[in-house]
Design a protein around this motif. Structure first.
Motif, PDB file in Angstrom:
ATOM      1  N   SER A 147      -1.630  -7.405  -8.970  1.00 11.38           N
ATOM      2  CA  SER A 147      -1.120  -6.883  -7.696  1.00 11.38           C
ATOM      3  C   SER A 147      -1.589  -7.763  -6.543  1.00 11.38           C
ATOM      4  N   ARG A 148      -1.000  -7.545  -5.372  1.00 14.45           N
ATOM      5  CA  ARG A 148      -1.350  -8.356  -4.202  1.00 14.45           C
ATOM      6  C   ARG A 148      -2.826  -8.225  -3.852  1.00 14.45           C
ATOM      7  N   ALA A 149      -3.416  -7.072  -4.091  1.00 14.29           N
ATOM      8  CA  ALA A 149      -4.820  -6.856  -3.758  1.00 14.29           C
ATOM      9  C   ALA A 149      -5.757  -7.689  -4.623  1.00 14.29           C
ATOM     10  N   THR A 150      -5.246  -8.295  -5.699  1.00 11.75           N
ATOM     11  CA  THR A 150      -6.067  -9.152  -6.555  1.00 11.75           C
ATOM     12  C   THR A 150      -5.732 -10.628  -6.372  1.00 11.75           C
ATOM     13  N   ASP A 151      -4.783 -10.925  -5.492  1.00 10.52           N
ATOM     14  CA  ASP A 151      -4.309 -12.302  -5.305  1.00 10.52           C
ATOM     15  C   ASP A 151      -5.249 -13.062  -4.380  1.00 10.52           C
ATOM     16  N   GLU A 152      -5.807 -14.149  -4.864  1.00  6.30           N
ATOM     17  CA  GLU A 152      -6.761 -14.936  -4.079  1.00  6.30           C
ATOM     18  C   GLU A 152      -6.082 -16.007  -3.224  1.00  6.30           C
ATOM     19  N   LYS A 153      -4.752 -16.107  -3.290  1.00  6.24           N
ATOM     20  CA  LYS A 153      -4.040 -17.128  -2.518  1.00  6.24           C
ATOM     21  C   LYS A 153      -3.684 -16.639  -1.116  1.00  6.24           C
ATOM     22  N   GLY A 154      -4.088 -15.439  -0.754  1.00  6.51           N
ATOM     23  CA  GLY A 154      -3.785 -14.932   0.580  1.00  6.51           C
ATOM     24  C   GLY A 154      -3.428 -13.464   0.602  1.00  6.51           C
ATOM     25  N   GLY A 155      -2.856 -12.977  -0.493  1.00  4.44           N
ATOM     26  CA  GLY A 155      -2.432 -11.588  -0.531  1.00  4.44           C
ATOM     27  C   GLY A 155      -3.582 -10.604  -0.375  1.00  4.44           C
ATOM     28  N   ARG A 156      -4.698 -10.884  -1.057  1.00  2.00           N
ATOM     29  CA  ARG A 156      -5.845  -9.977  -0.998  1.00  2.00           C
ATOM     30  C   ARG A 156      -6.384  -9.838   0.419  1.00  2.00           C
ATOM     31  N   GLN A 157      -6.435 -10.944   1.125  1.00  2.00           N
ATOM     32  CA  GLN A 157      -6.940 -10.904   2.503  1.00  2.00           C
ATOM     33  C   GLN A 157      -6.018 -10.085   3.401  1.00  2.00           C
ATOM     34  N   MET A 158      -4.706 -10.272   3.224  1.00  2.00           N
ATOM     35  CA  MET A 158      -3.751  -9.574   4.072  1.00  2.00           C
ATOM     36  C   MET A 158      -3.790  -8.060   3.876  1.00  2.00           C
TER      37      MET A 158
ATOM     38  N   VAL B 267       0.827  -1.210   0.000  1.00  2.00           N
ATOM     39  CA  VAL B 267       0.000   0.000   0.000  1.00  2.00           C
ATOM     40  C   VAL B 267       0.859   1.258   0.000  1.00  2.00           C
ATOM     41  N   LEU B 268       1.981   1.230   0.718  1.00  2.00           N
ATOM     42  CA  LEU B 268       2.817   2.429   0.820  1.00  2.00           C
ATOM     43  C   LEU B 268       3.648   2.694  -0.444  1.00  2.00           C
ATOM     44  N   THR B 269       3.532   1.827  -1.439  1.00  2.00           N
ATOM     45  CA  THR B 269       4.152   2.149  -2.726  1.00  2.00           C
ATOM     46  C   THR B 269       3.345   3.210  -3.469  1.00  2.00           C
ATOM     47  N   GLY B 270       2.107   3.407  -3.062  1.00  2.00           N
ATOM     48  CA  GLY B 270       1.242   4.376  -3.733  1.00  2.00           C
ATOM     49  C   GLY B 270       0.565   3.861  -4.987  1.00  2.00           C
ATOM     50  N   LYS B 271       0.742   2.564  -5.299  1.00  2.00           N
ATOM     51  CA  LYS B 271       0.172   2.045  -6.543  1.00  2.00           C
ATOM     52  C   LYS B 271      -1.337   1.835  -6.473  1.00  2.00           C
ATOM     53  N   TYR B 272      -1.871   1.789  -5.253  1.00  2.67           N
ATOM     54  CA  TYR B 272      -3.315   1.655  -5.093  1.00  2.67           C
ATOM     55  C   TYR B 272      -3.928   3.045  -4.936  1.00  2.67           C
TER      56      TYR B 272
ATOM     57  N   SER C 215      -6.352  -6.235   2.816  1.00  2.00           N
ATOM     58  CA  SER C 215      -7.700  -5.665   2.820  1.00  2.00           C
ATOM     59  C   SER C 215      -7.881  -4.540   3.843  1.00  2.00           C
ATOM     60  N   ARG C 216      -7.174  -4.608   4.977  1.00  2.00           N
ATOM     61  CA  ARG C 216      -7.379  -3.579   6.007  1.00  2.00           C
ATOM     62  C   ARG C 216      -6.982  -2.183   5.535  1.00  2.00           C
ATOM     63  N   TRP C 217      -6.102  -2.127   4.518  1.00  2.00           N
ATOM     64  CA  TRP C 217      -5.628  -0.826   4.049  1.00  2.00           C
ATOM     65  C   TRP C 217      -6.366  -0.340   2.807  1.00  2.00           C
ATOM     66  N   MET C 218      -7.202  -1.166   2.228  1.00  2.00           N
ATOM     67  CA  MET C 218      -7.810  -0.805   0.946  1.00  2.00           C
ATOM     68  C   MET C 218      -9.077   0.034   1.137  1.00  2.00           C
ATOM     69  N   ARG C 219      -8.935   1.084   1.899  1.00  2.00           N
ATOM     70  CA  ARG C 219     -10.024   2.044   2.105  1.00  2.00           C
ATOM     71  C   ARG C 219      -9.590   3.387   1.533  1.00  2.00           C
ATOM     72  N   ASP C 220     -10.520   4.079   0.937  1.00  2.00           N
ATOM     73  CA  ASP C 220     -10.163   5.337   0.282  1.00  2.00           C
ATOM     74  C   ASP C 220      -9.510   6.323   1.242  1.00  2.00           C
ATOM     75  N   GLU C 221      -9.962   6.367   2.493  1.00  2.00           N
ATOM     76  CA  GLU C 221      -9.382   7.325   3.435  1.00  2.00           C
ATOM     77  C   GLU C 221      -7.899   7.036   3.686  1.00  2.00           C
ATOM     78  N   VAL C 222      -7.524   5.745   3.663  1.00  2.00           N
ATOM     79  CA  VAL C 222      -6.109   5.382   3.813  1.00  2.00           C
ATOM     80  C   VAL C 222      -5.347   5.699   2.536  1.00  2.00           C
TER      81      VAL C 222
ATOM     82  N   GLU D 250      -9.788   0.601  -9.302  1.00  2.00           N
ATOM     83  CA  GLU D 250      -9.583  -0.831  -9.150  1.00  2.00           C
ATOM     84  C   GLU D 250      -8.093  -1.123  -8.943  1.00  2.00           C
ATOM     85  N   PRO D 251      -7.740  -2.121  -8.130  1.00  2.00           N
ATOM     86  CA  PRO D 251      -6.321  -2.467  -7.952  1.00  2.00           C
ATOM     87  C   PRO D 251      -5.693  -2.884  -9.268  1.00  2.00           C
ATOM     88  N   PRO D 252      -4.421  -2.582  -9.474  1.00  4.56           N
ATOM     89  CA  PRO D 252      -3.750  -2.998 -10.717  1.00  4.56           C
ATOM     90  C   PRO D 252      -3.801  -4.512 -10.896  1.00  4.56           C
ATOM     91  N   ALA D 253      -3.969  -4.957 -12.116  1.00  2.00           N
ATOM     92  CA  ALA D 253      -4.002  -6.387 -12.424  1.00  2.00           C
ATOM     93  C   ALA D 253      -2.690  -7.035 -11.984  1.00  2.00           C
TER      94      ALA D 253
END
Length: 336
Positions: free
Chosen positions: A227-238, A212-217, A240-247, A222-225
């Motif tokens: 990227s970890r935010a689109t990974d269904e093997k565990g990355g997306r879940q990890m 998240v701190l790379t600024g790419k989100y 998720s807490r930061w994927m809010r517009d205010e953050v 939508e998250p970049p294709a």
């Protein structure tokens, strides 16, 4: 590369550690994983972190293959024990004497070495007496299979208790491996003060807050294709807490600070955690060698106090600081 002492010990480790938590053996093919390790070595990284649970032991195997042929004395290898591995039977997890004794043998075999530099308790085991755990670690050290002992995500109280038993048993508890970033600062209130007092260093993971701190989100996008935010093997879940517009809006405001220091956003994030004098090293992961090369440039960077204060102001109240989060995120019973 710069180097720092690990805790109150004579061991020095690189300010940047290469870790293979979410990549080797799962998300990244072996050839790419090995290329990332080679890039880390070329960049001056000497410290490597893994765990038996990563990809259910496969990550240790990949790291061992990648480091084969390197001068062992020039490396610091760290691994961990606690979470379930193998068939996940009743004794295939936790910090019992049985599991520690058997797990260290498996880790050494997979890593292709006769010892690890730091063997870490991946979490605190509430179901095993601490005395049993620390005695088992003492025996691992005396046998030469590990040189030092560390822990991961322990509370200040647990670190104090473990440190006291380690001293009684004649070995050193030198490190704690917590999550730490400009967005996640829960260790600052209690864990860091206790660790400073005891001579324990932080070996921090996720300094870029899962990317998240790379600024790419971007907020509202939508998250970049790929990227970890689109990974269904565990990355997306990890992440998720930061994927809010205010953050995400607050993170975008850090671009000016990064530009002022002539750093990328990810370099700024890694350099930020290294400003804490209780942090011995920041663990970075990578799926491509160029990510390693970029993040290594954060070593040795000094961020002036006025810019550290500006970062605080820009991130504001989206930062998590509650010291109770360490305990709340910990397992309450042995996982299976």
């Amino acid at each position: 590369m710069e180097f720092r002492h690990l805790g109150r010990s004579g061991l020095k480790i690189s300010e940047i550690t290469y870790g293979n938590w979410l990549t080797h053996g799962s998300q990244v093919e072996n050839d790419a994983a090995i290329a990332c390790v080679r890039a880390a070595l070329d960049a001056g990284i000497t410290t490597f972190d893994t765990a038996d649970v990563y990809a259910n032991t496969a990550a240790e195997t990949v790291l061992g293959q990648a480091l084969k042929g390197e001068r062992r004395e020039s490396l610091e290898i760290m691994t961990k024990v606690y979470f379930p591995t193998g068939p996940k039977g009743p004794n295939d997890s936790g910090l019992s004497r049985k599991h520690i004794t058997e797990s260290v043998e498996g880790s050494l075999r997979r890593l292709g070495t006769d010892h690890v530099d730091v063997y870490q308790a991946h979490r605190y085991d509430t179901t095993t007496p601490l005395e049993e755990t620390m005695q088992a670690f003492a025996d691992v050290v005396r046998s030469g299979k590990a040189l030092y002992i560390g822990v991961s995500e322990w509370t200040a109280e647990q670190i104090r208790a473990g440190h006291a038993l380690a001293r009684e048993l004649g070995f050193q508890l030198v490190s704690n491996q917590p999550q730490y970033s400009a967005l996640w600062r829960v260790i600052e209130g209690e864990v860091v003060p206790a660790s400073r007092e005891l001579g324990v260093s932080q070996v921090v993971w996720s300094p870029i807050a899962q990317g998240v701190l790379t600024g790419k989100y971007r907020p509202g996008a939508e998250p970049p294709a790929g990227s970890r935010a689109t990974d269904e093997k565990g990355g997306r879940q990890m992440i998720s807490r930061w994927m809010r517009d205010e953050v995400l809006e607050r993170v975008q405001k850090l671009r000016g600070v990064a530009a002022e220091l002539d750093l990328s956003m990810s370099q700024l994030a890694v350099a930020w955690v290294l400003q804490n004098d209780n942090v011995a090293t920041a663990i970075i992961g990578a799926s491509r060698p160029e990510q390693v090369t970029e993040n290594v440039a954060a070593a040795g960077v000094v961020i002036p106090p006025e810019l550290m204060a500006r970062i605080d102001d820009l991130l504001g109240d989206v930062v998590e600081r509650d010291p109770g989060m360490t305990a709340r995120n910990a397992p309450t019973e042995r996982p299976s």
